[in-house]
Design an enzyme around this catalytic site. Structure first.
Site, PDB file in Angstrom:
ATOM      1  N   HIS B 132       0.872  -1.173   0.000  1.00  0.00           N
ATOM      2  CA  HIS B 132       0.000   0.000   0.000  1.00  0.00           C
ATOM      3  C   HIS B 132       0.918   1.234   0.000  1.00  0.00           C
ATOM      4  O   HIS B 132       2.037   1.167   0.503  1.00  0.00           O
ATOM      5  CB  HIS B 132      -0.837  -0.041   1.278  1.00  0.00           C
ATOM      6  N   ASP B 209       2.678  -5.192   8.004  1.00  0.00           N
ATOM      7  CA  ASP B 209       1.482  -4.369   7.846  1.00  0.00           C
ATOM      8  C   ASP B 209       0.278  -5.322   7.878  1.00  0.00           C
ATOM      9  O   ASP B 209       0.003  -6.018   6.903  1.00  0.00           O
ATOM     10  CB  ASP B 209       1.569  -3.610   6.512  1.00  0.00           C
ATOM     11  N   GLN B 212      -4.992  -5.592   6.631  1.00  0.00           N
ATOM     12  CA  GLN B 212      -6.049  -6.423   6.043  1.00  0.00           C
ATOM     13  C   GLN B 212      -6.170  -7.787   6.706  1.00  0.00           C
ATOM     14  O   GLN B 212      -7.137  -8.498   6.468  1.00  0.00           O
ATOM     15  CB  GLN B 212      -5.803  -6.617   4.539  1.00  0.00           C
ATOM     16  N   LYS B 235     -10.608  -1.233  10.238  1.00  0.00           N
ATOM     17  CA  LYS B 235     -10.703  -2.393   9.352  1.00  0.00           C
ATOM     18  C   LYS B 235     -10.977  -3.676  10.136  1.00  0.00           C
ATOM     19  O   LYS B 235     -11.006  -4.764   9.578  1.00  0.00           O
ATOM     20  CB  LYS B 235      -9.429  -2.533   8.520  1.00  0.00           C
ATOM     21  N   CYS B 373      -4.840   2.593  -3.839  1.00  0.00           N
ATOM     22  CA  CYS B 373      -3.635   3.039  -3.128  1.00  0.00           C
ATOM     23  C   CYS B 373      -2.470   2.074  -3.313  1.00  0.00           C
ATOM     24  O   CYS B 373      -1.578   1.987  -2.460  1.00  0.00           O
ATOM     25  CB  CYS B 373      -3.893   3.280  -1.643  1.00  0.00           C
TER      26      CYS B 373
END
Lengths: 145, 415
Positions: B132, B209, B212, B235, B373
């Site tokens: 991202h 990261d 998600q 999220k 993104c």
């Protein structure tokens, strides 16, 4: 060709026409049909300088001043956005810079597109209207000097 | 990726949906909302909404400052939220820094770790082609300031990282390896265990990261072996504007402060300031307190679900999406390893992704279109961006069916 109607009248007329359609599928259909009527975009102006910034799809807008009026050529690689730019061009075509600058600021709202499109920055409707205004400013300085 | 257990108990999706008030609203004059943009943000269950409302109705005060009763209640709530977050990812509370979200967490790490490139022999940061922008741009800013080098692990046509290249470019001169756990565009789950081993094998630090992955799988920072892990509350069914940077104790101790202000100090004179120890050192100013307790409520809600059932449900949804798309003419799936992420991106020959997104919206179906993104990655698969459909735990099979009927209708109009 310039409409015999004012920017304001034409905006309200197209707004009412879109509003009368039963749903957004039909409205997008009508908008795309306007895109199909757009004159072919001159390939020599398919350049970075004439891309309208702030749209998710590519939008080209090329202005030409003739007899004190601005004539726009426009195109997009997406069908609905091409329809939108055609709609905006139909309202603004062959007007004097002064007419464009005096046009109401709430064209997007009066087209009834606010809820669905103009607040969605990806549609670029606000960017197209702003770009047209910027060209009008530039040409008005040229015609008055 | 976690194993899909065929014997997992079936998730009661209808019951789950009653907990999310927004799922019952309509759009465009009476059309049911079919929300398939969960990779952008998930909806919030009543327990999260009620926790935030209760905070302002009954407790509101500043944390870590006041000696009065509300102040101490709020400090307790805020710090127990930190413990709840820590527990949820197998960390200790002293390793949890509250931020505004994944983006700020990565900026915090990049800014405070940039000193590594001002001295010593370690000159590069390794990221991947599927990052991202939030895991690209902060490192570019470090590069521009320090002259560090950014190395990129490429993605193949299946949407998988090229691990052979990773082995080559992660070397003795690598300081940091920062990789996305689950791609927000392709749905691919990366092998973070292997990447962690590669990074640590050369003495580099490993950042994950987890934006998600946090909603759809159990995350344990010790099992992954990462030095830092970041995610956003919004999220994972939590509120917006709050996120987490897990920073392992020994790494945290080595980092300078991030922003200056209140809370992050122990003493201030005009000559010298002493900084606070632990996470408070990175939390200048009044924190997003209702966000932190809302996040704790969201993680507790997530943890109340049977994760094997969540994985089985999302795996079934992902398979319906990929197989339904693959069976239609002229549709190209981006990547082939969506697993149980619920994330499926595609493009249609001769149809602009934006047109498709607007047409689907006309039917009440919310998807994302564009570059998500991840411009470098999306450009690799399609020139006009892609359409991304992303399911959550509350997504029903009926909604997937409705998506396909809306898609067929939209394609008839657009082609």
């Amino acid at each position: 060709m310039q409409s015999t109607k004012t920017i304001s009248e034409l905006t309200d007329e197209i707004g009412a026409m879109l509003e009368a359609l039963p749903d957004w599928e039909e409205r997008f259909g009508a908008i795309m049909a306007m895109g199909k009527e757009l004159a072919p975009y001159p390939e020599e102006f398919r350049r970075e300088d004439f891309i309208v910034k702030g749209c998710q799809s590519q939008v080209w807008l090329y202005p030409q001043l003739a007899d004190g009026r601005i004539h726009f050529s426009a195109d997009s690689d997406a069908l609905i956005v091409k329809g939108l730019v055609a709609l905006v061009v139909r309202i603004m075509q062959d007007r004097t810079p002064q007419e464009i600058l005096a046009a109401p600021k709430d064209i997007a709202e009066r087209l009834g597109l606010v809820q669905h499109l103009s607040q969605n920055r990806s549609s670029g409707l606000a960017s197209m209207l702003k770009q047209i205004r910027l060209y009008a400013v530039a040409f008005s300085m040229r015609t008055s000097s | 990726m976690h194993r899909v257990e065929p014997s997992a108990p079936l998730l009661d999706v209808a019951a789950l949906r009653t907990e999310f008030p927004i799922l019952h609203r309509t759009v465009h004059g009476g059309k049911p909302l079919v929300y398939l943009d969960n990779a952008a943000t998930t909806q919030k269950p009543n327990v999260v909404i009620d926790t935030i409302a209760d905070f302002y109705r009954n407790h509101n005060a500043n944390a870590h400052r006041a000696g009065h009763v509300l102040g101490s209640e709020v400090t307790t709530m805020f710090e127990s939220a930190r413990r709840r977050v820590a527990e949820s990812i197998g960390a200790s509370a002293e390793e949890i820094v509250f931020t505004r979200g994944t983006t700020e967490s990565l900026n915090l790490l990049a800014a405070t770790m940039s000193g590594r490139f001002e001295r010593g022999h370690r000159r590069n940061i390794v990221i991947s082609e599927m990052e991202h922008h939030a895991n690209i741009v902060p490192w570019q800013m470090v590069r521009d300031r320090t002259g560090a080098e950014i190395r990129v692990i490429p993605v193949d046509d299946h949407g998988l990282l090229d691990m052979q290249v990773a082995e080559q470019i992660i070397d003795d001169s690598t300081a940091i390896v920062s990789i996305v756990h689950v791609s927000n565009t392709l749905g691919t789950a990366n092998d973070v265990h292997r990447l962690s081993a590669m990074a640590h094998g050369v003495g580099a630090e490993f950042i994950v990261d987890a934006a998600q992955s946090i909603s759809g799988m159990n995350i344990d920072v010790n099992e992954i072996g990462c030095d830092a892990l970041v995610f956003s509350a919004h999220k994972v069914y939590g509120p917006m504007g709050i996120g987490v940077a897990f920073i392992r104790g020994r790494l945290m101790e080595s980092l300078p402060p991030y922003q200056g202000g209140g809370s992050m100090i122990t003493s201030v004179t005009f000559d010298k300031t002493t900084y606070a120890e632990g996470p408070l050192r990175f939390e200048a100013g009044t924190p997003n307190i209702e966000g932190a307790i809302g996040l704790a409520a969201a993680l507790s809600w997530r943890d109340s679900l049977d994760m094997s059932s969540v994985i089985a449900h999302k795996h079934a949804l992902t398979l319906s999406l990929t197989s339904g798309l693959a069976s239609r003419e002229g549709i190209r799936l981006h990547g082939t390893h969506q697993g149980h992420s619920g994330i499926v991106s595609f493009s249609v020959d001769g149809v602009h992704s934006q047109d498709l997104g607007l047409m689907l919206d006309a039917h009440g179906v919310a998807v994302r279109t564009g570059h998500h993104c991840t411009m470098p990655l999306t450009a690799r698969f399609s020139t006009s961006g892609s359409v991304r459909v992303s399911a959550a735990v509350y997504t029903s099979t009926d909604e997937v069916d409705f998506f396909f009927s809306a898609l067929d209708r939209a394609l008839t109009v657009l082609r």
